[in-house]
Structure formats: structure tokens, C-alpha cells
Design an enzyme around this catalytic site. Sequence first.
Site, short mmCIF file in Angstrom:
data_model
loop_
_atom_site.label_atom_id
_atom_site.label_comp_id
_atom_site.label_asym_id
_atom_site.label_seq_id
_atom_site.Cartn_x
_atom_site.Cartn_y
_atom_site.Cartn_z
N SER A 194 1.51 -1.49 -9.02
CA SER A 194 1.98 0.14 -8.66
C SER A 194 2.87 0.00 -9.86
O SER A 194 2.17 0.19 -11.27
CB SER A 194 2.92 0.43 -7.27
N ASP A 243 -5.75 4.33 -1.33
CA ASP A 243 -5.32 4.35 -1.75
C ASP A 243 -3.77 5.97 -2.13
O ASP A 243 -5.01 6.10 -2.78
CB ASP A 243 -5.44 3.73 -2.87
N HIS A 289 -2.36 1.45 -0.26
CA HIS A 289 -1.88 0.56 -1.54
C HIS A 289 -1.27 -0.69 -1.36
O HIS A 289 -0.92 -0.30 -3.16
CB HIS A 289 -0.47 1.65 -1.85
#
Length: 304
Positions: free
Chosen positions: A115, A255, A282
Site C-alpha cells: 500500500s 483490491d 488489499h
Amino acid sequence: MSLSGHAPDATGSVDYRGFHTWYRVTGQLDPGAERAPLVVLHGGPGVPHNYCLAMTDLAGDGRAVVHYDQLGCGNSTHLPEEGADFWTVDLFVAELRNIVDVLGIGGRFHLLGQSWGGMLGPEFMVADGAGVQSLTICDSPASMPLWLEAATTLRARLPPGIQETLNRHEAAGTTDSPEYQAAVNVFYERHVCRVVPFPQDVVDSFAALETDPTVYHTMNGPSEFHVIGTLKDWSIVERLDQITVPTLVVAGAHDEAMPFVWQPFIDRIAGARSHVFPSSSHMPHVEEREDFTAVVGAFLREHD
């Protein structure tokens, strides 16, 4: 549900600009080891390392795996009094160089970012990059405008009542309301982590964020899809051709980082390749833990 990683072989902290950066190592940091160590960059910014502990599975082939809490969160120094001018990309790039050098691995290591960590990793490669054997980018955008485009798309697919609650509280500035947080969780259970209830490591990271949201609120904003912080215009797209190390980009089929969000990494980093985990959102390292370890582990071994 518990999903903890392997117990650390070492923990400690290093000095950084008069503050301290906390780290943990799974395995042994041996400069002569066949397998180069892996350094994991957590997300947020400001969401500490706990939710990434499943990645300690990558130590199973004899590789040391280093997790650390970036400044401002987790077990590292908290600085709630600092403003936006303090919390910069450059601060975290320099912190990464500092910790790998102090640990004695700065001349040879793999870099994995999840991320926000997958935004920081490319920034490090462009600014420095010395000693990096390979780069793995997990669930990350090449620009925040692309991220926000995806967030708007996915948000529009939420039930109308959830959308109304989000819009109302964002307009009123009451994003700390329990009602707003409950609506946010509907999005999170679809597009952040589809293992429900969340594993303890994920719960621990979110709890730490709630305790001190300074970095997250300053650089990102109140939620994954309401980005009003200093990163809202961030982009590395035009600089990606400066990255020359072997690069793997992974994401989940559900995601919040939709494919067009990470496609510039594939298009603009020479030789970069991708893998999509079909049952994940995610956090494929949590949602499809064994497959994640197999895919990323094979890539790392290829470039030791």
C-alpha cells in the site's frame, strides 16, 4: 481470528534524527547468507507493521525478514505535535536508508512495500536505490489521483444507505463518528481485507492507528477513500523509468487498488511483471497467505 507471523529472532531500535525507529528481524542477518534479506515497508502512512507479519513466512527458505515501524507509529517515536511540513516522503526515504545501513544490510537487500509502502519503495529507488536486489510492490497506486478514481468507482457500488452516511459525515466534518466508521467498515470488508472478522494482526494495526492517527490523517486523510492529506496529488508515474531493478507488482482481484491504479508500474518499469490473487482484496498476504508466499518467495529467490 489469529494470523500471527513467526516469532522474531531479534528486536531493537535505531537512532534516527534524535528519535528512534523500532525493528524486528525474523531469521539471522548474515552478510554472507545465500538469501538476501527482505525489508518490508508497511502502509498507511502510519499503520504499523503488525498486519504485515504474515510476510514472515518468507523467512522459511532461510531468508531474514526485517519489519520496522516507520516514524510516528507503532513502537517507534510518536510525534503528535508535528505538522504537515514534518511528515514528508523524504523523511521516510531517509529513515529507510538509515535503518538498513545501521543493520548492516544496506549493500544487499530486497525491498517490499505494501500500500503506502509500495509508494515509498519506488520513491526510495528513484532517490537512492543503492543495494536493492529487487522491488516488490503490493496493492499500491502509482499516483493518488488514480487511487481516488478507483475509490470513487468502488464507493459508488456500495449500498445507497452506506453512501449517504459517508457523504453526510464527510460534508459535516464528523468523520470521527461511530456511524461513519461503521459505514467505512463496509467498504473495508469488501476491498481492504475479506477475511472477516479481521485477523488479530490486522486488528492490532487498526487499533494502533486509532490511538495515534497523526501521520495517517496528515498525509492521507480520515479513510482509505477520503484522501484530503498532503499526498492527495502525489504521483511517481513520470519518474518510474528511473527504476531499473527487477520489479514484481501484486494485487488482489477485489483490491481497492484496481488494475489501472498500478498499471503504470508495469508500463514504465522495464521488465516489471504482475500477479493478481483471485480471492483477495488489499491484503493478499493475509487473504491468500500460502499463495502470496509462493509467488513472492519465488521472485525473491530468482533475484538473490
